[in-house]
Write a protein that holds these residues in place. Structure first.
Motif, PDB file in Angstrom:
ATOM      1  N   GLY A 180     -23.283 -11.512  -9.206  1.00 32.89           N
ATOM      2  CA  GLY A 180     -22.879 -10.420 -10.078  1.00 32.89           C
ATOM      3  C   GLY A 180     -24.014  -9.533 -10.540  1.00 32.89           C
ATOM      4  N   THR A 181     -25.060  -9.399  -9.713  1.00 28.02           N
ATOM      5  CA  THR A 181     -26.216  -8.589 -10.125  1.00 28.02           C
ATOM      6  C   THR A 181     -26.485  -7.418  -9.172  1.00 28.02           C
ATOM      7  N   VAL A 182     -25.473  -7.029  -8.394  1.00 26.39           N
ATOM      8  CA  VAL A 182     -25.649  -5.929  -7.438  1.00 26.39           C
ATOM      9  C   VAL A 182     -25.958  -4.619  -8.147  1.00 26.39           C
ATOM     10  N   GLU A 183     -25.294  -4.352  -9.277  1.00 29.29           N
ATOM     11  CA  GLU A 183     -25.366  -3.022  -9.890  1.00 29.29           C
ATOM     12  C   GLU A 183     -26.585  -2.802 -10.786  1.00 29.29           C
ATOM     13  N   SER A 184     -27.613  -3.605 -10.678  1.00 27.59           N
ATOM     14  CA  SER A 184     -28.840  -3.418 -11.462  1.00 27.59           C
ATOM     15  C   SER A 184     -29.671  -2.284 -10.871  1.00 27.59           C
ATOM     16  N   VAL A 185     -29.977  -1.271 -11.677  1.00 27.12           N
ATOM     17  CA  VAL A 185     -30.721  -0.102 -11.179  1.00 27.12           C
ATOM     18  C   VAL A 185     -32.101  -0.485 -10.624  1.00 27.12           C
ATOM     19  N   PRO A 186     -32.920  -1.285 -11.325  1.00 24.36           N
ATOM     20  CA  PRO A 186     -34.220  -1.653 -10.746  1.00 24.36           C
ATOM     21  C   PRO A 186     -34.083  -2.440  -9.446  1.00 24.36           C
ATOM     22  N   LEU A 187     -33.095  -3.333  -9.375  1.00 22.25           N
ATOM     23  CA  LEU A 187     -32.925  -4.135  -8.162  1.00 22.25           C
ATOM     24  C   LEU A 187     -32.420  -3.291  -7.000  1.00 22.25           C
ATOM     25  N   ILE A 188     -31.519  -2.352  -7.264  1.00 27.72           N
ATOM     26  CA  ILE A 188     -31.065  -1.419  -6.220  1.00 27.72           C
ATOM     27  C   ILE A 188     -32.249  -0.595  -5.722  1.00 27.72           C
ATOM     28  N   THR A 189     -33.051  -0.091  -6.658  1.00 25.78           N
ATOM     29  CA  THR A 189     -34.201   0.744  -6.316  1.00 25.78           C
ATOM     30  C   THR A 189     -35.178  -0.005  -5.417  1.00 25.78           C
ATOM     31  N   LYS A 217     -20.123   4.635 -11.192  1.00 24.80           N
ATOM     32  CA  LYS A 217     -18.910   5.388 -11.526  1.00 24.80           C
ATOM     33  C   LYS A 217     -19.201   6.638 -12.356  1.00 24.80           C
ATOM     34  N   SER A 218     -20.168   6.564 -13.265  1.00 23.91           N
ATOM     35  CA  SER A 218     -20.427   7.688 -14.169  1.00 23.91           C
ATOM     36  C   SER A 218     -21.633   8.499 -13.720  1.00 23.91           C
ATOM     37  N   GLU A 219     -21.641   9.765 -14.107  1.00 23.37           N
ATOM     38  CA  GLU A 219     -22.769  10.634 -13.773  1.00 23.37           C
ATOM     39  C   GLU A 219     -24.051  10.148 -14.430  1.00 23.37           C
ATOM     40  N   SER A 220     -23.945   9.593 -15.655  1.00 28.28           N
ATOM     41  CA  SER A 220     -25.143   9.123 -16.359  1.00 28.28           C
ATOM     42  C   SER A 220     -25.765   7.921 -15.646  1.00 28.28           C
ATOM     43  N   ASP A 221     -24.934   6.990 -15.174  1.00 27.47           N
ATOM     44  CA  ASP A 221     -25.456   5.834 -14.443  1.00 27.47           C
ATOM     45  C   ASP A 221     -26.083   6.272 -13.119  1.00 27.47           C
ATOM     46  N   ALA A 222     -25.423   7.198 -12.430  1.00 23.18           N
ATOM     47  CA  ALA A 222     -25.968   7.705 -11.173  1.00 23.18           C
ATOM     48  C   ALA A 222     -27.282   8.440 -11.413  1.00 23.18           C
ATOM     49  N   GLY A 223     -27.344   9.176 -12.510  1.00 23.06           N
ATOM     50  CA  GLY A 223     -28.569   9.886 -12.850  1.00 23.06           C
ATOM     51  C   GLY A 223     -29.728   8.942 -13.121  1.00 23.06           C
ATOM     52  N   GLN A 224     -29.427   7.828 -13.787  1.00 18.05           N
ATOM     53  CA  GLN A 224     -30.471   6.830 -14.052  1.00 18.05           C
ATOM     54  C   GLN A 224     -30.994   6.241 -12.748  1.00 18.05           C
ATOM     55  N   LEU A 225     -30.079   5.912 -11.828  1.00 22.17           N
ATOM     56  CA  LEU A 225     -30.498   5.364 -10.539  1.00 22.17           C
ATOM     57  C   LEU A 225     -31.311   6.395  -9.758  1.00 22.17           C
ATOM     58  N   ALA A 226     -30.855   7.648  -9.741  1.00 19.90           N
ATOM     59  CA  ALA A 226     -31.583   8.698  -9.026  1.00 19.90           C
ATOM     60  C   ALA A 226     -32.996   8.856  -9.575  1.00 19.90           C
ATOM     61  N   SER A 227     -33.129   8.829 -10.889  1.00 16.70           N
ATOM     62  CA  SER A 227     -34.458   8.953 -11.514  1.00 16.70           C
ATOM     63  C   SER A 227     -35.357   7.790 -11.122  1.00 16.70           C
ATOM     64  N   PHE A 228     -34.816   6.595 -11.132  1.00 15.49           N
ATOM     65  CA  PHE A 228     -35.598   5.421 -10.737  1.00 15.49           C
ATOM     66  C   PHE A 228     -36.049   5.532  -9.285  1.00 15.49           C
ATOM     67  N   LEU A 229     -35.140   5.937  -8.410  1.00 20.54           N
ATOM     68  CA  LEU A 229     -35.480   6.058  -6.999  1.00 20.54           C
ATOM     69  C   LEU A 229     -36.579   7.091  -6.782  1.00 20.54           C
ATOM     70  N   VAL A 230     -36.409   8.255  -7.387  1.00 17.45           N
ATOM     71  CA  VAL A 230     -37.364   9.347  -7.182  1.00 17.45           C
ATOM     72  C   VAL A 230     -38.723   9.010  -7.783  1.00 17.45           C
ATOM     73  N   LYS A 231     -38.738   8.541  -9.018  1.00 16.75           N
ATOM     74  CA  LYS A 231     -40.025   8.275  -9.696  1.00 16.75           C
ATOM     75  C   LYS A 231     -40.746   7.092  -9.073  1.00 16.75           C
ATOM     76  N   THR A 232     -39.998   6.067  -8.674  1.00 22.27           N
ATOM     77  CA  THR A 232     -40.644   4.918  -8.035  1.00 22.27           C
ATOM     78  C   THR A 232     -41.201   5.311  -6.675  1.00 22.27           C
ATOM     79  N   ALA A 233     -40.438   6.098  -5.910  1.00 23.52           N
ATOM     80  CA  ALA A 233     -40.921   6.576  -4.608  1.00 23.52           C
ATOM     81  C   ALA A 233     -42.184   7.414  -4.785  1.00 23.52           C
ATOM     82  N   GLN A 234     -42.175   8.293  -5.766  1.00 22.68           N
ATOM     83  CA  GLN A 234     -43.343   9.141  -6.009  1.00 22.68           C
ATOM     84  C   GLN A 234     -44.553   8.311  -6.447  1.00 22.68           C
ATOM     85  N   ALA A 235     -44.298   7.262  -7.235  1.00 26.53           N
ATOM     86  CA  ALA A 235     -45.386   6.381  -7.663  1.00 26.53           C
ATOM     87  C   ALA A 235     -45.999   5.630  -6.479  1.00 26.53           C
TER      88      ALA A 235
END
Length: 441
Positions: A180-189, A217-235
């Protein structure tokens, strides 16, 4: 250093939230799990601690790096003397989301090199590898040399994750799926980026979906994931951006493994659905900019449209099909003809504006044979659906809405019943919402 102490530190105690972990602590856990000295139950506890306590961008970058270093990475310049930048795109998954398939040859035809390591269907969402394997003899099980050679020859290559590439992700993802830990933003990233960096990409464009048919499901959750992906990739030294896109109803007219290859051909022949082409051009234009072949996104869109109009993108796709073992002439000859023999149709039960639930459609397609109920299931190449009418269309009672294809009579009947639950009829036309919501850089 003990795994239990690290787990407790990340978990927190009482009202105290978990703390930030050091590089040494994260490396200890990941390396220990890969070599077998840390058991499943302790890694499961760590994943749950991350799920509830989260991770900082710094921690997420460290975790991504540890997972990346757990196996081999592909050095395209060393293997074949190829010069970058190498640019790839990743989608978080949706229903009818065949965007990678027309996108890669469009961008490659502009001169951008694209190393694309793709996945199989996950849950209710389709997988690029499953779709490609519906092309007879198309080989996605490439080794590093073959991967680099095909990129050198055709500008892009499509492969699956090998046993030696990011083994930490394979092991950790298997645990996430059952804990039950698929939807974790850091783990997805970390899961996404470890594979994308391992394939040799210098720049990444992310399509992060939100809505009924998305994992977020929500734009805010998707936005958080997008930010993590972009900032981590840039780092990690990668150029990166993300588009937040809507996934409430299926993309395009066709959902299925071969059917989405067929719609890819239509896209490259200049006959693609408006929503699929809008999203393809939006993502492809940004890849063209990162690849140095367009001065801005407007220039990129114009060049991508010309690549389709001129036929260069279609030629590039067919080049790749041949290079990866398929028969381009046979593929073109099957277009519009290849269908499962187990067919049915759905008709409107009343007058009204049609709405189509993407999640319910995806679940129905699993039962038709498009996807898997368990990892050992085989997908069926010719199952799927073709929409005659789509979200927002006004339909009359008795009008044909869908053609439905299953792997067997039982699968057809099961999928058809579920598809009926995915359709609804409204008296008022549903609000037309933007497909591309925002860009995150």
């Amino acid at each position: 250093m003990r795994a239990a102490d690290i787990i407790i530190k990340k978990r927190g105690t009482g009202n105290q939230k978990g703390q930030e972990l050091s590089q040494e602590e994260i490396e200890f856990l990941v390396n220990g799990y890969v070599d077998g000295s840390i058991p499943d139950y302790q890694m499961s506890a760590f994943l749950m601690a991350v799920y509830f306590s989260g991770m900082t961008f710094g921690e997420t970058g460290i975790l991504t790096g540890c997972m990346l270093r757990s196996g081999d990475t592909i050095d395209l310049e060393k293997l074949k003397g190829l010069k970058g930048p190498f640019v790839d795109k990743h989608s978080t998954g949706g229903v009818g989301d065949k965007i990678s398939l027309p996108l890669a040859p469009i961008v490659a035809s502009l001169g951008v090199k694209i190393p694309m390591m793709s996945g199989r269907g996950l849950g209710h969402t389709g997988g690029t590898l499953d779709k490609l394997e519906s092309i007879e003899d198309y080989n996605v099980n490439l080794n590093e040399e073959q991967f680099a050679s095909i990129i050198e020859k055709t500008g892009f290559a499509m492969m699956g994750q090998t046993e030696k590439i990011v083994p930490a992700d394979k092991k950790m993802y298997a645990l996430r799926d059952v804990t039950g830990t698929v939807e974790s933003v850091p783990l997805i990233t970390a899961s996404i980026l470890s594979k994308k960096v391992a394939e040799g990409s210098d720049a990444l464009v992310f399509d992060v979906k939100c809505g009924k048919g998305a994992f977020m499901k929500s734009e805010s959750d998707a936005g958080q994931l997008a930010s993590f992906l972009v900032k981590t990739a840039q780092a990690m030294g990668k150029s990166s951006c993300a588009l937040l896109t809507r996934m409430d109803s299926p993309l395009g007219f066709k959902v299925g493994n071969y059917l989405e290859i067929e719609e890819t051909l239509e896209c490259l022949q200049g006959k693609g659905p408006a929503d699929v082409m809008e999203l393809t051009y939006a993502l492809a234009s940004r890849m063209a900019v990162f690849g140095g072949m367009a001065k801005d996104t407007e220039d990129g869109i114009a060049k991508c449209k010309e690549a389709v109009k001129s036929g260069k993108a279609l030629s590039k796709f067919l080049e790749n099909v041949k290079a990866q073992g398929g028969n381009p002439d046979k593929l073109l000859g099957e277009q519009g003809k290849r269908r499962s023999k187990f067919k049915s149709e759905l008709f409107a039960k009343q007058d009204g504006f049609l709405t189509v639930d993407a999640y319910k459609t995806g679940i129905a397609c699993i039962n038709l044979g498009v996807g898997r109920n368990k990892s050992s299931d085989k997908v069926d190449a010719d199952s799927g659906i073709i929409f005659c009418r789509r979200q927002g269309d006004f339909v009359k009672k008795g009008e044909k809405l869908l053609e439905v294809y299953g792997k067997s009579p039982d699968a057809l009947e099961s999928g058809k019943q579920q598809l009926e639950a995915a359709l609804d009829f409204c008296e008022e036309k549903p609000e037309e919402k933007k497909l591309v919501l925002k860009e995150i850089k």
